[in-house]
Design a protein around this motif. Structure first.
Motif, PDB file in Angstrom:
ATOM      1  N   HIS A 187      49.756  54.113  92.517  1.00 40.94           N
ATOM      2  CA  HIS A 187      48.630  53.494  91.845  1.00 40.94           C
ATOM      3  C   HIS A 187      47.581  52.946  92.789  1.00 40.94           C
ATOM      4  CE1 HIS A 187      50.582  54.962  88.375  1.00 40.94           C
ATOM      5  NE2 HIS A 187      51.308  54.019  88.117  1.00 40.94           N
ATOM      6  N   GLU A 188      47.874  52.391  94.027  1.00 46.68           N
ATOM      7  CA  GLU A 188      47.166  51.625  94.658  1.00 46.68           C
ATOM      8  C   GLU A 188      46.158  52.612  95.251  1.00 46.68           C
ATOM      9  OE1 GLU A 188      48.983  47.374  96.272  1.00 46.68           O
ATOM     10  OE2 GLU A 188      49.520  49.134  97.273  1.00 46.68           O
ATOM     11  N   GLU A 189      46.464  53.738  95.380  1.00 45.08           N
ATOM     12  CA  GLU A 189      45.757  54.599  95.823  1.00 45.08           C
ATOM     13  C   GLU A 189      44.434  55.048  95.041  1.00 45.08           C
ATOM     14  OE1 GLU A 189      47.783  58.348  97.048  1.00 45.08           O
ATOM     15  OE2 GLU A 189      49.049  57.207  98.255  1.00 45.08           O
ATOM     16  N   TYR A 190      44.609  54.827  93.873  1.00 46.93           N
ATOM     17  CA  TYR A 190      43.425  55.142  92.899  1.00 46.93           C
ATOM     18  C   TYR A 190      42.477  54.015  92.610  1.00 46.93           C
ATOM     19  CZ  TYR A 190      46.996  58.667  91.296  1.00 46.93           C
ATOM     20  OH  TYR A 190      48.023  59.581  91.366  1.00 46.93           O
ATOM     21  N   GLY A 191      42.673  52.988  93.087  1.00 44.35           N
ATOM     22  CA  GLY A 191      41.872  52.004  93.075  1.00 44.35           C
ATOM     23  C   GLY A 191      41.636  51.301  91.854  1.00 44.35           C
ATOM     24  N   ASP A 192      40.363  50.558  91.658  1.00 41.51           N
ATOM     25  CA  ASP A 192      39.993  49.929  90.575  1.00 41.51           C
ATOM     26  C   ASP A 192      39.919  50.643  89.442  1.00 41.51           C
ATOM     27  OD1 ASP A 192      39.986  47.392  92.108  1.00 41.51           O
ATOM     28  OD2 ASP A 192      37.863  47.581  92.374  1.00 41.51           O
ATOM     29  N   ALA A 193      39.551  52.161  89.751  1.00 42.28           N
ATOM     30  CA  ALA A 193      39.429  52.814  88.346  1.00 42.28           C
ATOM     31  C   ALA A 193      40.660  52.748  87.578  1.00 42.28           C
ATOM     32  CB  ALA A 193      38.841  54.086  88.845  1.00 42.28           C
ATOM     33  N   PHE A 194      41.879  53.121  88.298  1.00 37.94           N
ATOM     34  CA  PHE A 194      42.960  53.041  87.694  1.00 37.94           C
ATOM     35  C   PHE A 194      43.367  51.513  86.906  1.00 37.94           C
ATOM     36  CE2 PHE A 194      47.560  52.059  87.337  1.00 37.94           C
ATOM     37  CZ  PHE A 194      47.986  53.276  86.710  1.00 37.94           C
ATOM     38  N   LYS A 195      43.140  50.493  87.601  1.00 38.17           N
ATOM     39  CA  LYS A 195      43.332  49.381  87.007  1.00 38.17           C
ATOM     40  C   LYS A 195      42.537  49.134  85.390  1.00 38.17           C
ATOM     41  CE  LYS A 195      43.600  45.909  89.880  1.00 38.17           C
ATOM     42  NZ  LYS A 195      43.333  44.816  90.538  1.00 38.17           N
ATOM     43  N   GLU A 215      39.617  55.593  76.107  1.00 36.66           N
ATOM     44  CA  GLU A 215      38.810  55.252  77.229  1.00 36.66           C
ATOM     45  C   GLU A 215      39.854  55.380  78.457  1.00 36.66           C
ATOM     46  OE1 GLU A 215      37.097  51.295  77.169  1.00 36.66           O
ATOM     47  OE2 GLU A 215      36.970  51.328  75.087  1.00 36.66           O
ATOM     48  N   ALA A 216      41.021  55.196  78.155  1.00 33.17           N
ATOM     49  CA  ALA A 216      42.082  55.323  79.354  1.00 33.17           C
ATOM     50  C   ALA A 216      42.283  56.846  79.784  1.00 33.17           C
ATOM     51  CB  ALA A 216      43.424  54.640  79.030  1.00 33.17           C
ATOM     52  N   VAL A 217      42.268  57.490  78.647  1.00 33.84           N
ATOM     53  CA  VAL A 217      42.521  59.178  78.885  1.00 33.84           C
ATOM     54  C   VAL A 217      41.240  59.563  79.780  1.00 33.84           C
ATOM     55  CG1 VAL A 217      42.456  61.132  77.537  1.00 33.84           C
ATOM     56  CG2 VAL A 217      43.749  59.475  76.806  1.00 33.84           C
ATOM     57  N   PHE A 244      52.449  60.072  83.858  1.00 37.38           N
ATOM     58  CA  PHE A 244      53.056  59.507  82.806  1.00 37.38           C
ATOM     59  C   PHE A 244      52.085  58.620  82.157  1.00 37.38           C
ATOM     60  CE2 PHE A 244      55.176  55.273  81.570  1.00 37.38           C
ATOM     61  CZ  PHE A 244      55.959  55.965  80.247  1.00 37.38           C
ATOM     62  N   GLU A 245      51.228  58.087  82.778  1.00 35.84           N
ATOM     63  CA  GLU A 245      50.445  57.019  82.217  1.00 35.84           C
ATOM     64  C   GLU A 245      49.426  57.916  81.125  1.00 35.84           C
ATOM     65  OE1 GLU A 245      50.666  54.137  82.038  1.00 35.84           O
ATOM     66  OE2 GLU A 245      52.083  53.677  83.637  1.00 35.84           O
ATOM     67  N   LEU A 246      48.902  59.070  81.897  1.00 33.39           N
ATOM     68  CA  LEU A 246      47.938  60.026  81.086  1.00 33.39           C
ATOM     69  C   LEU A 246      48.771  60.652  79.825  1.00 33.39           C
ATOM     70  CD1 LEU A 246      45.228  61.575  80.598  1.00 33.39           C
ATOM     71  CD2 LEU A 246      46.317  63.359  82.314  1.00 33.39           C
ATOM     72  N   GLU A 300      48.318  68.094  75.103  1.00 33.35           N
ATOM     73  CA  GLU A 300      48.182  67.834  76.522  1.00 33.35           C
ATOM     74  C   GLU A 300      48.924  66.646  76.629  1.00 33.35           C
ATOM     75  OE1 GLU A 300      43.784  66.775  75.953  1.00 33.35           O
ATOM     76  OE2 GLU A 300      43.416  68.892  76.535  1.00 33.35           O
ATOM     77  N   ALA A 301      49.403  65.705  75.966  1.00 32.17           N
ATOM     78  CA  ALA A 301      50.330  64.826  76.174  1.00 32.17           C
ATOM     79  C   ALA A 301      51.679  65.383  76.774  1.00 32.17           C
ATOM     80  CB  ALA A 301      50.611  63.728  74.838  1.00 32.17           C
ATOM     81  N   ILE A 302      52.165  66.176  75.828  1.00 33.15           N
ATOM     82  CA  ILE A 302      53.181  67.070  76.255  1.00 33.15           C
ATOM     83  C   ILE A 302      53.228  67.512  77.549  1.00 33.15           C
ATOM     84  CG2 ILE A 302      54.751  68.918  75.711  1.00 33.15           C
ATOM     85  CD1 ILE A 302      54.221  68.261  72.888  1.00 33.15           C
ATOM     86  N   ASP A 303      52.198  68.290  77.903  1.00 31.56           N
ATOM     87  CA  ASP A 303      51.944  68.839  79.267  1.00 31.56           C
ATOM     88  C   ASP A 303      51.892  67.770  80.314  1.00 31.56           C
ATOM     89  OD1 ASP A 303      51.375  71.380  78.169  1.00 31.56           O
ATOM     90  OD2 ASP A 303      49.175  71.193  78.381  1.00 31.56           O
ATOM     91  N   ALA A 304      51.422  66.610  80.272  1.00 32.00           N
ATOM     92  CA  ALA A 304      51.566  65.697  81.325  1.00 32.00           C
ATOM     93  C   ALA A 304      52.851  65.303  81.261  1.00 32.00           C
ATOM     94  CB  ALA A 304      50.330  64.471  80.705  1.00 32.00           C
ATOM     95  N   LEU A 305      53.334  64.766  80.283  1.00 30.18           N
ATOM     96  CA  LEU A 305      54.790  64.067  80.409  1.00 30.18           C
ATOM     97  C   LEU A 305      55.784  65.062  80.988  1.00 30.18           C
ATOM     98  CD1 LEU A 305      54.684  62.231  77.079  1.00 30.18           C
ATOM     99  CD2 LEU A 305      54.609  61.274  79.262  1.00 30.18           C
ATOM    100  N   GLU A 306      55.552  66.219  80.439  1.00 32.01           N
ATOM    101  CA  GLU A 306      56.542  67.370  81.362  1.00 32.01           C
ATOM    102  C   GLU A 306      56.272  67.557  82.505  1.00 32.01           C
ATOM    103  OE1 GLU A 306      56.248  70.889  78.772  1.00 32.01           O
ATOM    104  OE2 GLU A 306      57.924  70.107  77.275  1.00 32.01           O
TER     105      GLU A 306
END
Length: 431
Positions: free
Chosen positions: A147-155, A168-170, A189-191, A213-219
């Motif tokens: 997560h640190e690699e993604y910087g402030d955008a992830f936060k 907004e998070a999506v 997982f977060e997505l 799309e949630a199923i795709d991301a979690l799987e």
């Protein structure tokens, strides 16, 4: 019964097993057995044996309290005030002697005093950085690294999700995923859960698309995460998938996801609770009992998951194992009062009272209703008072019955209850 294996039967067997567990260093399980024996039938047991069991239970409680106090002090050194406070409060609750209670209370007082001194004297909202640090406190090292690699955008996205703005998070997560490509793991997982939350707030075809799309991301997350890494998060992903499948009425996929969650964390009782609830709602009560019993076997006996034990007791009732249901639900009532010093939970106490009454155990049923009548279930206090009056009348405790009858009339909120109260008067249950 599953709890029979733990508690044994009769004073002798129960205390014998408690001694074995104590000698093996299993203080939590030993304490439960000693206190089970002391609370049970003791006819014919020598007074010296009772005193010895009482002394052993007190000593174990103090040892457990010592361990929690040590934990609390360590948490303070690590600047984890919330965890320290919880440890000190557990020590206070479990302590067997007044001196140990005083020690735990002193730790709490000292910590609270230090916090008070640190306060500026004026309440303020936490900063975004403080909120983020609090929310991310349970992350694994692998999560932090990614997560640190993604910087402030992830936060920004993470805070948006946790403050009720999943859409907004999506958008932000999807942009980050485009950049990370196959290197993304925990981001998926977060997505996934952000998409699932957005689907709940959205209708029509957009919701269906978000769920797919949630199923795709979690799987994808569960496929990419290495074996043995963040098992708890893996189980959380499977539980999230199960919820999505239930929303679209795909019970077969939901069951499979719940099974996978249980396999990911076989030592966590919550996975068995979720599976048991699903099986029960699906009308498969016998299978639910099996899942819940497995959860009871693996749960922490010192800090049991009363949600699971309650569900097991209610499921025993559903399959006709009434004696086991009553014993199990009584354990929940006793345990929650002992640990939480709170009111009875109607979800447990009402069905237990109903079973006691059907078995002719009117006094025990009445005691439960009287406790509920003094509780915080405001909508039903009149009903609980009515049942208390009715059963006190059967017990010929007329003065107390009259008090509860009068209270029930004051609190009666519907015509049905008023009719029951009139009928109770008409039967001569109260003078």
């Amino acid at each position: 019964m599953i709890f029979g294996k733990l508690f044994g039967s009769g004073w002798g067997k129960t205390v014998e097993r408690a001694l074995e567990l104590e000698e093996a260093g299993e203080d939590g399980d030993a304490l439960i057995l000693y206190e089970r024996a002391l609370a049970g039938e003791r006819t014919g047991v020598e007074a010296g044996a009772i005193r010895d069991a009482e002394a052993r239970a007190v000593a174990i409680r103090d040892r457990i309290a010592d361990a929690r106090i040590a934990d609390g002090k360590l948490f303070l050194e690590q600047d984890s005030a919330e965890s320290a406070e919880e440890a000190f409060r557990i020590a206070l609750q479990v302590a067997g002697t007044e001196s140990k209670e005083a020690e735990a209370q002193a730790c709490l007082d000292a910590m609270e005093g230090e916090l008070a001194r640190m306060m500026t004297g004026e309440a303020r909202e936490p900063t975004q950085e403080e909120t983020f640090q609090a929310l991310s406190g349970a992350w694994t090292e692998d999560q932090w690294d990614e997560h640190e690699e993604y910087g402030d955008a992830f936060k920004e996205a993470y805070l948006a999700f946790h403050t009720g703005r999943p859409a907004e998070a999506v958008v932000i997560y999807e942009n980050l995923l485009d950049e990370a490509g196959q290197d993304a793991v925990f981001l998926l997982f977060e997505l996934g859960r952000a998409r699932a939350a957005s689907a709940v707030r959205t209708g029509g075809e957009r919701a269906e698309k978000l769920r797919r799309e949630a199923i795709d991301a979690l799987e994808s997350f569960n496929e990419r995460i290495p074996d043995g890494v963040a098992e708890g998060l893996c189980a959380a992903a499977w539980n999230e998938l199960a919820q999505i499948h239930l929303e679209v009425k795909d019970e077969e996929s939901a069951e499979d996801a719940l099974m996978r969650a249980q396999e990911a964390v076989p030592g966590e009782s919550i996975a068995y609770l979720n599976l048991g609830r699903f099986l029960k709602q699906a009308g498969r009560a016998d299978e639910a009992v099996e899942a819940l019993e497995q959860g009871a076997e693996v749960m922490d006996k010192l800090r049991p998951d009363f949600r699971l034990v309650a569900e097991l007791g209610l499921t025993y009732r559903d399959v006709g194992r009434v004696d086991e249901a009553m014993e199990t639900l009584q354990m929940v009532v006793d345990g929650m009062v002992q640990l939480h010093h709170g009111h009875h939970d109607p979800y447990v106490a009402v069905p237990l009272a109903e079973m006691y009454e059907k078995k002719g155990r009117v006094r025990e049923a009445c005691d439960l209703y009287r406790h509920l009548a003094e509780g915080d279930d405001a909508d039903n206090l009149g009903l609980y008072s009515y049942h208390s009056a009715r059963l006190l009348g059967e017990l010929r405790e007329d003065e107390a019955a009259l008090r509860y009858l009068a209270r029930a009339r004051e609190l009666a909120a519907d015509d049905d209850l008023r009719k029951k109260l009139d009928e109770l008067d008409g039967r001569g249950q109260t003078p």
